[in-house]
Write an enzyme that holds these catalytic residues in place. Sequence first.
Site, PDB file in Angstrom:
ATOM      1  N   HIS A   1     -10.462 -17.465  21.070  1.00 53.51           N
ATOM      2  CA  HIS A   1     -10.478 -15.997  21.005  1.00 53.51           C
ATOM      3  C   HIS A   1      -9.786 -15.399  22.227  1.00 53.51           C
ATOM      4  O   HIS A   1      -8.968 -14.487  22.105  1.00 53.51           O
ATOM      5  CB  HIS A   1     -11.914 -15.474  20.932  1.00 53.51           C
ATOM      6  CG  HIS A   1     -12.502 -15.480  19.562  1.00 53.51           C
ATOM      7  ND1 HIS A   1     -12.729 -16.641  18.849  1.00 53.51           N
ATOM      8  CD2 HIS A   1     -12.912 -14.456  18.753  1.00 53.51           C
ATOM      9  CE1 HIS A   1     -13.267 -16.342  17.679  1.00 53.51           C
ATOM     10  NE2 HIS A   1     -13.376 -15.023  17.588  1.00 53.51           N
TER      11      HIS A   1
ATOM     12  N   HIS B   1     -19.252 -19.746  24.661  1.00 50.74           N
ATOM     13  CA  HIS B   1     -18.257 -20.348  25.555  1.00 50.74           C
ATOM     14  C   HIS B   1     -18.751 -20.343  26.988  1.00 50.74           C
ATOM     15  O   HIS B   1     -19.433 -19.400  27.424  1.00 50.74           O
ATOM     16  CB  HIS B   1     -16.929 -19.571  25.505  1.00 50.74           C
ATOM     17  CG  HIS B   1     -16.032 -19.989  24.392  1.00 50.74           C
ATOM     18  ND1 HIS B   1     -15.444 -21.233  24.311  1.00 50.74           N
ATOM     19  CD2 HIS B   1     -15.598 -19.305  23.300  1.00 50.74           C
ATOM     20  CE1 HIS B   1     -14.701 -21.301  23.226  1.00 50.74           C
ATOM     21  NE2 HIS B   1     -14.786 -20.150  22.592  1.00 50.74           N
TER      22      HIS B   1
END
Length: 233
Positions: free
Chosen positions: A145, A194
């Site tokens: 992303h 993450h």
Amino acid sequence: MSLRFWEKIELSVLAAGVVIAGGLWGFIEMAEVARQTSAHGLDTEILLAFREPGRPDDPLGPPWLEEAVRDITGLGSMVVLVMVTAAAIFYLLLVRRGREALMVLIAVGGGQVLSSLLKLGIDRPRPELVSHLVHVQTLSFPSGHAMMSAVTYLTLGVMIAGITPGRITKAYVLFIAVLITLMVGVSRIYLGVHWPSDVLAGWCAGFAWAMLCWLVARRFMRRPTGSTPRSDG
């Protein structure tokens, strides 16, 4: 062309080179962190800083903030980025800017391939220190992303800024592109999917790739000397 104009152009090239070099260096450093068998201390501290003290399953802020962050992270999803890229390419084709359309396709498409290869190169699992607030399936490093947001929005931002008059307007366009990229990356940490080093690596790789594509496109899209049409008057 005035000397001042060429000095300005060379300064932009120098800035792009600095971004590329800094991005590569940052990615290599983060890759070393990702290869460690245990979580880096700073990674852990930052990830926990987004959760209520002693409650790793409870993110900071009211419930509406969690929903808002999910919306923000969607700006870096594959579906949204494909739609944004396709819309930009079709628009450029409609206004007969085929070379610019090709530049966007190569930059974003190549960035996606690079992101997938980098994930395979470092087999880092997702963080288990906190709960995941969105569903994820792929590997953790680097953040896809963060990287693809940098590639897509910065590529489009640089292209739009190049055809936009006025320094303030150009700066505004680039600011929005960078802001969206940063917001998407931070959202991945907030949602617990993450490690911070994953996001930083994604930013580094994404910015470096976008600037490299811009330099290559600038080289091949520049008009040959003497090709500018002259008035018969």
